[in-house]
Structures are given as C-alpha cells and as structure tokens.
Scaffold this motif. Sequence first.
Motif, PDB file in Angstrom:
ATOM      1  N   LEU A   1       0.822  -1.208   0.000  1.00 46.33           N
ATOM      2  CA  LEU A   1       0.000   0.000   0.000  1.00 46.33           C
ATOM      3  C   LEU A   1       0.861   1.265   0.000  1.00 46.33           C
ATOM      4  O   LEU A   1       0.331   2.374   0.110  1.00 46.33           O
ATOM      5  CB  LEU A   1      -0.917   0.013   1.231  1.00 46.33           C
ATOM      6  CG  LEU A   1      -1.925  -1.128   1.350  1.00 46.33           C
ATOM      7  CD1 LEU A   1      -2.623  -1.071   2.702  1.00 46.33           C
ATOM      8  CD2 LEU A   1      -2.953  -1.053   0.219  1.00 46.33           C
TER       9      LEU A   1
ATOM     10  N   ILE B   1      -7.057  -0.185   6.063  1.00 45.74           N
ATOM     11  CA  ILE B   1      -7.699  -0.101   4.744  1.00 45.74           C
ATOM     12  C   ILE B   1      -8.671   1.070   4.686  1.00 45.74           C
ATOM     13  O   ILE B   1      -8.681   1.855   3.735  1.00 45.74           O
ATOM     14  CB  ILE B   1      -8.424  -1.419   4.407  1.00 45.74           C
ATOM     15  CG1 ILE B   1      -7.402  -2.501   4.037  1.00 45.74           C
ATOM     16  CG2 ILE B   1      -9.391  -1.229   3.233  1.00 45.74           C
ATOM     17  CD1 ILE B   1      -6.586  -2.173   2.802  1.00 45.74           C
ATOM     18  N   LYS B   2      -9.493   1.210   5.724  1.00 50.85           N
ATOM     19  CA  LYS B   2     -10.455   2.318   5.737  1.00 50.85           C
ATOM     20  C   LYS B   2      -9.730   3.655   5.887  1.00 50.85           C
ATOM     21  O   LYS B   2     -10.165   4.671   5.336  1.00 50.85           O
ATOM     22  CB  LYS B   2     -11.484   2.118   6.841  1.00 50.85           C
ATOM     23  CG  LYS B   2     -12.434   0.945   6.578  1.00 50.85           C
ATOM     24  CD  LYS B   2     -13.491   0.793   7.648  1.00 50.85           C
ATOM     25  CE  LYS B   2     -14.580   1.837   7.545  1.00 50.85           C
ATOM     26  NZ  LYS B   2     -15.455   1.639   6.369  1.00 50.85           N
ATOM     27  N   THR B   3      -8.622   3.659   6.629  1.00 50.65           N
ATOM     28  CA  THR B   3      -7.802   4.868   6.710  1.00 50.65           C
ATOM     29  C   THR B   3      -7.248   5.218   5.332  1.00 50.65           C
ATOM     30  O   THR B   3      -7.291   6.374   4.890  1.00 50.65           O
ATOM     31  CB  THR B   3      -6.639   4.662   7.699  1.00 50.65           C
ATOM     32  OG1 THR B   3      -7.158   4.399   9.002  1.00 50.65           O
ATOM     33  CG2 THR B   3      -5.748   5.889   7.755  1.00 50.65           C
ATOM     34  N   TYR B   4      -6.712   4.211   4.663  1.00 49.78           N
ATOM     35  CA  TYR B   4      -6.142   4.375   3.319  1.00 49.78           C
ATOM     36  C   TYR B   4      -7.196   4.911   2.346  1.00 49.78           C
ATOM     37  O   TYR B   4      -6.954   5.878   1.619  1.00 49.78           O
ATOM     38  CB  TYR B   4      -5.605   3.027   2.842  1.00 49.78           C
ATOM     39  CG  TYR B   4      -4.987   3.024   1.464  1.00 49.78           C
ATOM     40  CD1 TYR B   4      -3.634   3.279   1.298  1.00 49.78           C
ATOM     41  CD2 TYR B   4      -5.752   2.738   0.336  1.00 49.78           C
ATOM     42  CE1 TYR B   4      -3.048   3.263   0.033  1.00 49.78           C
ATOM     43  CE2 TYR B   4      -5.193   2.717  -0.928  1.00 49.78           C
ATOM     44  CZ  TYR B   4      -3.844   2.983  -1.073  1.00 49.78           C
ATOM     45  OH  TYR B   4      -3.280   2.962  -2.327  1.00 49.78           O
ATOM     46  N   ASP B   5      -8.365   4.277   2.328  1.00 50.19           N
ATOM     47  CA  ASP B   5      -9.434   4.692   1.414  1.00 50.19           C
ATOM     48  C   ASP B   5      -9.892   6.120   1.717  1.00 50.19           C
ATOM     49  O   ASP B   5     -10.184   6.902   0.795  1.00 50.19           O
ATOM     50  CB  ASP B   5     -10.623   3.733   1.515  1.00 50.19           C
ATOM     51  CG  ASP B   5     -10.317   2.361   0.932  1.00 50.19           C
ATOM     52  OD1 ASP B   5      -9.328   2.242   0.177  1.00 50.19           O
ATOM     53  OD2 ASP B   5     -11.050   1.408   1.255  1.00 50.19           O
ATOM     54  N   PHE B   6      -9.962   6.457   3.004  1.00 58.76           N
ATOM     55  CA  PHE B   6     -10.375   7.810   3.384  1.00 58.76           C
ATOM     56  C   PHE B   6      -9.389   8.844   2.854  1.00 58.76           C
ATOM     57  O   PHE B   6      -9.780   9.869   2.270  1.00 58.76           O
ATOM     58  CB  PHE B   6     -10.482   7.917   4.916  1.00 58.76           C
ATOM     59  CG  PHE B   6     -10.667   9.320   5.420  1.00 58.76           C
ATOM     60  CD1 PHE B   6     -11.862   9.990   5.220  1.00 58.76           C
ATOM     61  CD2 PHE B   6      -9.636   9.979   6.078  1.00 58.76           C
ATOM     62  CE1 PHE B   6     -12.027  11.301   5.663  1.00 58.76           C
ATOM     63  CE2 PHE B   6      -9.792  11.269   6.531  1.00 58.76           C
ATOM     64  CZ  PHE B   6     -10.992  11.943   6.333  1.00 58.76           C
TER      65      PHE B   6
ATOM     66  N   LYS C   1      -7.248   8.505   0.389  1.00 55.95           N
ATOM     67  CA  LYS C   1      -7.251   8.513  -1.077  1.00 55.95           C
ATOM     68  C   LYS C   1      -8.340   9.433  -1.623  1.00 55.95           C
ATOM     69  O   LYS C   1      -8.242   9.945  -2.735  1.00 55.95           O
ATOM     70  CB  LYS C   1      -7.441   7.098  -1.626  1.00 55.95           C
ATOM     71  CG  LYS C   1      -6.170   6.267  -1.679  1.00 55.95           C
ATOM     72  CD  LYS C   1      -5.175   6.838  -2.683  1.00 55.95           C
ATOM     73  CE  LYS C   1      -3.955   5.942  -2.849  1.00 55.95           C
ATOM     74  NZ  LYS C   1      -2.968   6.511  -3.801  1.00 55.95           N
ATOM     75  N   GLY C   2      -9.383   9.632  -0.806  1.00 56.63           N
ATOM     76  CA  GLY C   2     -10.483  10.491  -1.237  1.00 56.63           C
ATOM     77  C   GLY C   2     -10.263  11.971  -0.966  1.00 56.63           C
ATOM     78  O   GLY C   2     -11.097  12.802  -1.344  1.00 56.63           O
TER      79      GLY C   2
ATOM     80  N   ASP D   1     -18.464   0.290  10.198  1.00 56.50           N
ATOM     81  CA  ASP D   1     -18.098   1.513   9.488  1.00 56.50           C
ATOM     82  C   ASP D   1     -17.082   2.356  10.244  1.00 56.50           C
ATOM     83  O   ASP D   1     -16.541   3.309   9.697  1.00 56.50           O
ATOM     84  CB  ASP D   1     -19.348   2.354   9.213  1.00 56.50           C
ATOM     85  CG  ASP D   1     -20.289   1.666   8.232  1.00 56.50           C
ATOM     86  OD1 ASP D   1     -19.785   1.012   7.304  1.00 56.50           O
ATOM     87  OD2 ASP D   1     -21.515   1.780   8.412  1.00 56.50           O
TER      88      ASP D   1
ATOM     89  N   GLN E   1     -14.393  -8.319   3.674  1.00 54.41           N
ATOM     90  CA  GLN E   1     -14.013  -7.969   2.307  1.00 54.41           C
ATOM     91  C   GLN E   1     -13.765  -9.209   1.456  1.00 54.41           C
ATOM     92  O   GLN E   1     -14.202  -9.287   0.304  1.00 54.41           O
ATOM     93  CB  GLN E   1     -12.746  -7.106   2.319  1.00 54.41           C
ATOM     94  CG  GLN E   1     -12.972  -5.656   2.704  1.00 54.41           C
ATOM     95  CD  GLN E   1     -11.764  -4.805   2.357  1.00 54.41           C
ATOM     96  OE1 GLN E   1     -10.636  -5.190   2.603  1.00 54.41           O
ATOM     97  NE2 GLN E   1     -12.003  -3.637   1.779  1.00 54.41           N
TER      98      GLN E   1
END
Length: 355
Positions: A88, A166-171, A173-174, A292, A316
Amino acid sequence: MTRKLIYIIVIALLTILIWIYRSSNFEFSNTVLVLTKNNVIKDTLIQPHNLTCNQSPFIVIIVTSYVGHVELRSAHRRAMPSTYLSKLNIIRVFLLARIPENEKYITQDAIRDESKIFGDILQGSFYENYRNLTYKHLMGLKWASSVCQNASYILKIDDDTVFNIIKTYDFLKGIPMADSNDFLMGYILNNTKPRRIQQNKWYVTWEEYSRNEYPAYLSGWYYIISPKIAAMISAEAIYHPFFWIDDIFVTGLLVESLGLKLKQLPKDYWLEYYELLECCIRDMIKKSIKCDYIVGPNGGRSNLIVEFNEAFANCQKWSNCTTRPKDHDLKKECVMFRDRTIFSDGQAEVHHINL
C-alpha cells in the motif's frame, strides 16, 4: 579577608543563579536537544532500517510505544505486517525511549534484537516517562517530516489504539490533492480545562499552565498530518514554553501559536470505548454486518487490533457483509459499561440501558 569573603559570596550567588536558570529551562533545553535535526537523525539509540522513503510513501505511521510494550507492537505487526503495508506504499515506525531504571521486564539487548528482526524502531536517548511523551511525540514528527518529507501523510497513533488501515487508506485517497499539503485532522477536543486535583493523572499546576482552558487540540490516539505541517510544528516547539501533556502541547498550543486550523474527522469515524469495538467485531463475525468505524481504544486488550482487522478483512474477502441498518445504531444497541472517556476525571458514571 573581607574581600575574600565577598568573592566567595558572589561566586556562591552566581552558582545558585545558574542552577535556578538551568533547572527552570530543563524542559526547554531537552526539547531543543530532541528536535535538533542532527540529534533526531543521529543522536538516538536505535534508528529504523529496512525502511525507505525514496519512493515517497503514501502514509508514514508513527506509533508512540512504551519500550516494554513488546506484546502491543507484536499485535500491530500481526494485524498489519510490513509486507502488507509495503504493497500500500505505507511504512511504520515505533517510537521508543531509553529503558528506565525501574523497568525489570525488558533489556536494551532485547530491544536491539527486536530492531534487528523488524527494523522499524526509532529509540530516543531520553528516558521513558509519562512526562517525556512530548519529546517522543515531537521526535516522531521531526523524524517523519525530515526523513520522509515527500510522504503524502503522517499518521500518528498510540500503541493501545485500534484502527483499520484499509479504511484509513481509502479515506485519505479520497482527499483532494489540493488539501493534502496543509492537513491536520483528528478527534477535536474543545473546552477542556486543566485538572487541578493532585490525585488526577493529568494534574497540572498553575505554574505549568496559567490559563483556565486549553485550546482546541486533537486526541493523540490517532490523527493525520501532512509532513509540511509536522515540520512547522516541530520547528515551533523549540521556541514555545514546554508543556508535558503531549497532545495538548503539540496539536493544541503549538497549533494555536502557528495560527493553524484543526479539522474534525467525519462523523461515525471514531468509537470512544473498546466495548463498542467488540460489538462491531461481533456483528461482523456473527451477523455479517460491516463495521463503518475506523478507530477506538483497545481497553487493555493487546490482541483487539488483530481481531478487528481480521474481521474486517474477512468481510471484504467473502463479500458477505451488509451495511448496518439505520434503525440499528451500534452505539444505541451495544450494551456496555464505560471504563473511561478520552479525557475524564476518573469519576463514576451510571447510565440506564433499556433492553
């Protein structure tokens, strides 16, 4: 004889004045020592190895960890192995200090062995002490913002914090690229007052802090900062009166001094109690309901970060988890007993739960 006596008195007075000056400026001198670039990079007991910032990491995770918390560091590594983080474009460093004299369960040789195996330890030359957390915190920000200055983000967490990468990463990335350079976001605490009761863990004297209220600051459990802002804060710390509560000093007083603005994490990002995390894990495993939330405390359970990330990964992998129904709010349905708040007085709280 009289002249000799006068010389002795003058020398004695000068000695006393020098001692008072040095004592009153001990924290300031230590802060300068810790933050000087050469000292942060060179004057340490252990430096990270097997880590590279040459490819501009997306996230640099700095984990504040007590030197004896071997089990907690192991849990973080099992929950998020370095090989997984590397895919990542994320690197992780654990921030330690020198072993205190009263520590009986860990040796410096053991820490060196841990470093040889994992290569992810930055150990400062100051001693482990609750009142030295400010040095450790600033050491991490200075290291990350100088050695990894081309990183997109720095994620600062405590070793007893549970979070999902993963949720940190996705956040992150946005986040629009235009906003990423001046980024400082976490759980904002407002209107917090100094604790003046001596028995309190965070007891602060009027001499240490003379105001009636702290500025808004971020919980040190988990916050995200850009290398640019981390470098600004580290530089400002050298010139600001020292304060020993690290998150208040670093993300409150120094941020206030620089005129920076804090950003609040989105709603439903944070869980204040580990029991809520346990309920989230239980619902992912037994009811196939997605969790969430991203961050919360481990409540003294070292393995909770492993359980949380494994449950999320299985959701996932199997693609069988559904979104939590809006009329089944986790915080309302999870039966729990509250151990503490983020910054409590340690006073008991009683709440009625309708079952």
